[in-house]
Design a protein around this motif. Structure first.
Motif, PDB file in Angstrom:
ATOM      1  N   ASP A  37       0.944  -1.296   0.108  1.00  0.00           N
ATOM      2  CA  ASP A  37       0.047   0.156   0.005  1.00  0.00           C
ATOM      3  C   ASP A  37       0.869   1.307  -0.091  1.00  0.00           C
ATOM      4  O   ASP A  37       1.372   1.650   0.972  1.00  0.00           O
ATOM      5  CB  ASP A  37      -1.052   0.064   1.198  1.00  0.00           C
ATOM      6  CG  ASP A  37      -2.045   1.058   1.222  1.00  0.00           C
ATOM      7  OD1 ASP A  37      -1.592   2.197   0.677  1.00  0.00           O
ATOM      8  OD2 ASP A  37      -3.057   0.846   1.749  1.00  0.00           O
ATOM      9  N   GLN A  40      -0.135   4.433   2.473  1.00  0.00           N
ATOM     10  CA  GLN A  40       0.337   3.866   3.679  1.00  0.00           C
ATOM     11  C   GLN A  40       1.621   4.160   4.084  1.00  0.00           C
ATOM     12  O   GLN A  40       1.813   4.459   4.999  1.00  0.00           O
ATOM     13  CB  GLN A  40      -0.391   2.620   3.969  1.00  0.00           C
ATOM     14  CG  GLN A  40       0.026   1.896   5.288  1.00  0.00           C
ATOM     15  CD  GLN A  40      -0.970   2.687   6.429  1.00  0.00           C
ATOM     16  OE1 GLN A  40      -1.881   3.295   6.087  1.00  0.00           O
ATOM     17  NE2 GLN A  40      -0.430   2.401   7.651  1.00  0.00           N
ATOM     18  N   GLU A  93      -3.751   5.723  -4.886  1.00  0.00           N
ATOM     19  CA  GLU A  93      -4.154   4.066  -4.928  1.00  0.00           C
ATOM     20  C   GLU A  93      -3.074   3.442  -4.325  1.00  0.00           C
ATOM     21  O   GLU A  93      -1.993   3.585  -4.379  1.00  0.00           O
ATOM     22  CB  GLU A  93      -4.207   3.950  -6.261  1.00  0.00           C
ATOM     23  CG  GLU A  93      -5.486   4.767  -7.341  1.00  0.00           C
ATOM     24  CD  GLU A  93      -5.573   4.377  -8.581  1.00  0.00           C
ATOM     25  OE1 GLU A  93      -4.454   3.629  -9.203  1.00  0.00           O
ATOM     26  OE2 GLU A  93      -6.549   5.051  -9.289  1.00  0.00           O
ATOM     27  N   LYS A  94      -3.313   2.310  -3.928  1.00  0.00           N
ATOM     28  CA  LYS A  94      -2.485   1.278  -3.322  1.00  0.00           C
ATOM     29  C   LYS A  94      -1.398   0.914  -4.053  1.00  0.00           C
ATOM     30  O   LYS A  94      -0.116   0.638  -3.481  1.00  0.00           O
ATOM     31  CB  LYS A  94      -3.496  -0.292  -2.837  1.00  0.00           C
ATOM     32  CG  LYS A  94      -4.183  -0.070  -1.857  1.00  0.00           C
ATOM     33  CD  LYS A  94      -4.699  -1.426  -1.310  1.00  0.00           C
ATOM     34  CE  LYS A  94      -3.596  -2.280  -0.925  1.00  0.00           C
ATOM     35  NZ  LYS A  94      -3.949  -3.443  -0.459  1.00  0.00           N
ATOM     36  N   HIS A  95      -1.361   0.930  -5.213  1.00  0.00           N
ATOM     37  CA  HIS A  95      -0.355   0.590  -6.071  1.00  0.00           C
ATOM     38  C   HIS A  95       0.155   1.651  -6.946  1.00  0.00           C
ATOM     39  O   HIS A  95       0.992   1.287  -7.975  1.00  0.00           O
ATOM     40  CB  HIS A  95      -0.616  -0.687  -6.955  1.00  0.00           C
ATOM     41  CG  HIS A  95      -1.250  -1.835  -6.308  1.00  0.00           C
ATOM     42  ND1 HIS A  95      -2.009  -2.576  -6.384  1.00  0.00           N
ATOM     43  CD2 HIS A  95      -0.448  -2.503  -5.049  1.00  0.00           C
ATOM     44  CE1 HIS A  95      -2.390  -3.651  -5.434  1.00  0.00           C
ATOM     45  NE2 HIS A  95      -1.322  -3.487  -4.696  1.00  0.00           N
TER      46      HIS A  95
END
Length: 188
Positions: A37, A40, A93-95
């Protein structure tokens, strides 16, 4: 590691105008993609971890922009020039993470700014590994160009001197960022 062109600047932004550097490097992350993530990681990165990703990294922290968007504040010294980067999250976005900054730089001839776009992304190689891309683009702001003009320094000369330092910095920090993201992914 390979050079690529992947960043998407805002539609009204002309990166070709006074572009200083456009560098992109990749490294492998030994963790499944579903454990990664990027926002994060970026917005909880401890300062000591940021410092461990490059000898040029001085400090890092997080805050919010006036409009409430998340910001990562990074301080680094590249080629003897201190920079304070005010990275505002424009895509989270996570990626795929895009951070945009009008960064303060402190030159021997005064304080000025440059525009930096930092894009991080990951894509799966297989079920246990990912390819991480660290893409950095920078360009001179009007304020920066005016500073060069007052000094009689041609922009092309500045760019030719600055590019090797910026590219070397990106190349050296990319595998260390990948290792940090991997540690965070495996902790999750």
């Amino acid at each position: 590691m390979t050079m690529t062109e992947t960043a998407q600047a805002p539609a009204d932004f002309a990166w070709d105008d006074h572009e200083i550097v456009d560098s992109s490097f990749t490294a492998v992350i030994n963790a499944p993609i579903d454990t990664i993530d990027l926002p994060q990681w970026a917005f909880t990165l401890p300062e000591h971890e940021y410092q461990g990703c490059s000898p040029a990294h001085v400090a890092a922290g997080v805050t919010t922009a006036p409009d409430g968007k998340r910001m990562s504040i990074n301080v680094e010294v590249i080629g003897g020039v201190p920079m304070v980067q005010h990275y505002v999250e424009t895509l989270g976005e996570k990626h795929h993470l895009i951070l945009d900054s009008v960064s303060d730089i402190f030159t021997p001839n005064g304080r000025t700014t440059i525009h930096v776009l930092w894009e991080l992304s990951v894509k799966a190689i297989d079920d246990q590994r990912c390819e991480f891309t660290n893409h950095v683009r920078s360009r001179g702001t009007a304020e920066f160009i005016a500073l060069l003009d007052r000094q009689g320094v041609p922009f092309d000369l500045f760019r030719a001197q600055r590019q090797p330092m910026s590219i070397a910095h990106n190349q050296s920090e990319t595998p260390l960022f990948a290792a940090s993201i991997e540690r965070a992914a495996l902790r999750n």
